[in-house]
Design a protein around this motif. Structure first.
Motif: not given
Length: 558
Positions: A506-508, A391-399, A379-389
């Motif tokens: 990097l900022r997220a 074009q960029l998908v940032l996902t940070l997973l927490i376990t 199991h992972y808890l994920g926070v996902q940012f869909v940016l640049w319309d």
């Protein structure tokens, strides 16, 4: 598919009531990434261009044609491959395409195929009128153009091929002039050479009009005009239209699989659809009571995860009015299933613990608390940012794991970059440089027709076979998509080549990491745990994350 009290219920348990509905096409999901991928269905560029867009996750394979005269272009092969892979009856599981809406892309493939089928129906009529009665002449012309393509080098017309076609035409003209003009067969010989040319002229007008329609759709998608896909065959008019109902069902199933909370980890390839890890931060300390002589209140990993979840939902709020996260991040619980690095397919879980490709909440909680060591899903808890319309998908997973008396919190960063520039190229008129008549030392650009002679012959030759797609695939070749297949990650570039995208990644990480640690420390304090060492380690990580650089964490190289 069966019907119960007026509702359409599929054999696999999906209920798409109330039956016939008009699909919502071209909605809010038409982001830049979605439109770029959808535009490939309308393109008329060579199929070989697709090999330039493949990412590290796999390469598309182009099946060589038996006869190059029947070879498809990029738009034809792309539309056919996507429809077969994503809507076929025996299709395998798909990888989620984060940042895009796969259903919209598939709908545009269907719409492009529909436009081409309308053109091919007219070309088929012309081929029947010119080919049945004058078949020898049609075969001679097709043989000449096939020889020309065979002698071509790297897809470009060679001098030898053009000379051969010119010699054949000249020989035909000389032969026709010398034939008598009174008998039937000499007249037929003349007609079988001339009538295919007349048919070619009519076919050229049809092909030109269709090329303009396809290019307008291609341009409109990349301009962000919200071009809608027109697929009336997906709207059943009555319960007896099985084909339309099946197509509608498959499109809805595609969207349901896109919303699945199960993802697959493929070793150095990272989490399929999310990209490889570019950073990883760990907090692992011993659990000790806050006061001597007391005991820690019992708590589970799920208690920590739930507190982190609530804290991450607050990321979009801030007391400072300086911009920040203009788009709310998506916070989801993910079940990560391990697959081999070279796995060619994946399978989604089924049974009583799943519902429409989703793992139910009670099973997610059980996996979080129990499956922390050894085999099985995680199991992972994920926070996902869909940016640049998109074009960029940032996902940070927490376990969160608890082994013996050690609590370990791990945050990993995954980044999926923009779709390859091949899909963002807009159509341009076909031109060539020619010398001026008077000032012959200067050149000018001459606009050429969208469809040249060879292209008309190719389309006319393919038209009768488009009603038999497997035969056309055998003769003309096709595009084989890489597996496990997902529309987004297969053609994604690295985000680190774009300075602003790299900065966003990097900022997220910093605010997410701090929110995770704040929530975790709060749960520990509530349950009587000494948090001094946790807070100290958290401060160290906060300092490290500010200077982190992208690296290949999944390959364990700094």
């Amino acid at each position: 598919m069966v019907r119960r009290w007026g509702r359409a219920v599929a054999a696999d348990g999906f209920d798409f009531s109330p039956g016939a509905q008009v699909p919502l096409l071209g909605g809010a999901g038409q982001t830049a990434a979605t439109q770029a991928l959808a535009s490939a269905a309308y393109r008329d560029s060579p199929l070989a261009d697709i090999s330039k867009a493949d990412s590290d996750s796999g390469a598309s394979e182009i099946k060589k044609p038996k006869l190059s005269l029947f070879e498809p272009n990029l738009g034809e092969a792309f539309s056919r491959a996507i429809q077969t892979r994503m809507l076929g009856g025996g299709r395998k599981a798909l990888i989620q395409s984060f940042g895009t809406e796969p259903q919209v892309i598939v709908e545009h493939c269907l719409a492009a195929t529909r436009i081409r089928k309308q053109r091919d129906a007219k070309l088929t009529v012309i081929m029947l009128l010119c080919g049945v009665a004058f078949l020898p002449g049609v075969l001679l012309w097709l043989g000449g153009f096939q020889a020309k393509k065979y002698l071509a080098k790297d897809g470009k017309t060679s001098v030898g091929g053009s000379a051969l076609l010119a010699l054949l035409a000249l020989a035909g003209v000389v032969l026709l002039i010398k034939l008598p003009t009174t008998d039937f067969w000499p007249l037929y010989a003349r007609a079988m050479v001339i009538v295919p040319v007349i048919g070619w002229w009519f076919a050229k007008q049809i092909c030109e009009r269709t090329a303009v329609l396809l290019r307008e759709a291609w341009q409109g998608l990349l301009d962000g005009g919200g071009v809608g896909a027109k697929i009336p065959e997906a709207v059943p008019g009555d319960p007896g239209e099985i084909a339309a109902e099946t197509l509608r069902h498959n499109l809805a199933k595609l969207s349901a699989e896109q919303r699945s909370n199960v993802v697959f980890y493929a070793g150095p390839r990272g989490i399929l659809g999310m990209g490889t890890r570019w950073g990883s931060w760990h907090l692992a300390e011993e659990l000790k009571p806050a006061k001597e002589g007391t005991e820690i209140h019992p708590f589970r990993s799920w208690d920590v995860i739930r507190a982190i979840h609530d804290r991450l939902r607050m990321l979009e709020r801030s007391s400072l009015h300086t911009g920040g996260f203009q788009q709310a991040p998506q916070v989801n619980h993910w079940i990560v299933s391990p697959v081999g690095e070279k796995a060619k397919e994946v399978s989604r879980p089924d049974g009583t613990d799943t519902d429409a490709f989703q793992i139910r909440g009670h099973e997610v909680e059980r996996i979080c608390n129990e499956q922390q060591f050894g085999s099985g899903n995680r199991h992972y808890l994920g926070v996902q940012f869909v940016l640049w319309d998109g074009q960029l998908v940032l996902t940070l997973l927490i376990t969160v794991t608890v082994l013996h008396e050690t609590l370990r919190i791990e945050v990993t960063g995954h980044a999926l970059g923009p779709v390859n520039s091949l899909f963002t190229g807009k159509p341009s008129p076909k031109t060539k440089e020619v010398a001026k008549v008077i000032k012959f030392w200067e050149t000018r650009k001459q606009t050429l027709p969208l469809i040249d002679t060879s292209e008309v012959v190719r389309l006319a030759a393919r038209a009768p076979l488009t009603w038999f797609p497997p035969l056309l695939d055998f003769l003309g070749g096709k595009l084989a998509l890489p597996e496990p297949f997902g529309l987004r990650h297969v053609w994604a570039d690295k985000p680190w080549r774009h300075r602003f995208m790299a900065d966003d990644a990097l900022r997220a990480a910093t605010p997410v990491l701090r929110a995770v640690h704040t929530a975790a420390v709060g749960v520990l304090k509530e349950n009587g745990v000494d948090t001094e060492r946790f807070e100290g380690r958290s401060m160290v990580l906060s300092g490290l994350v500010q200077g982190v650089e992208p690296r290949k964490a999944d390959e364990y190289s700094a």
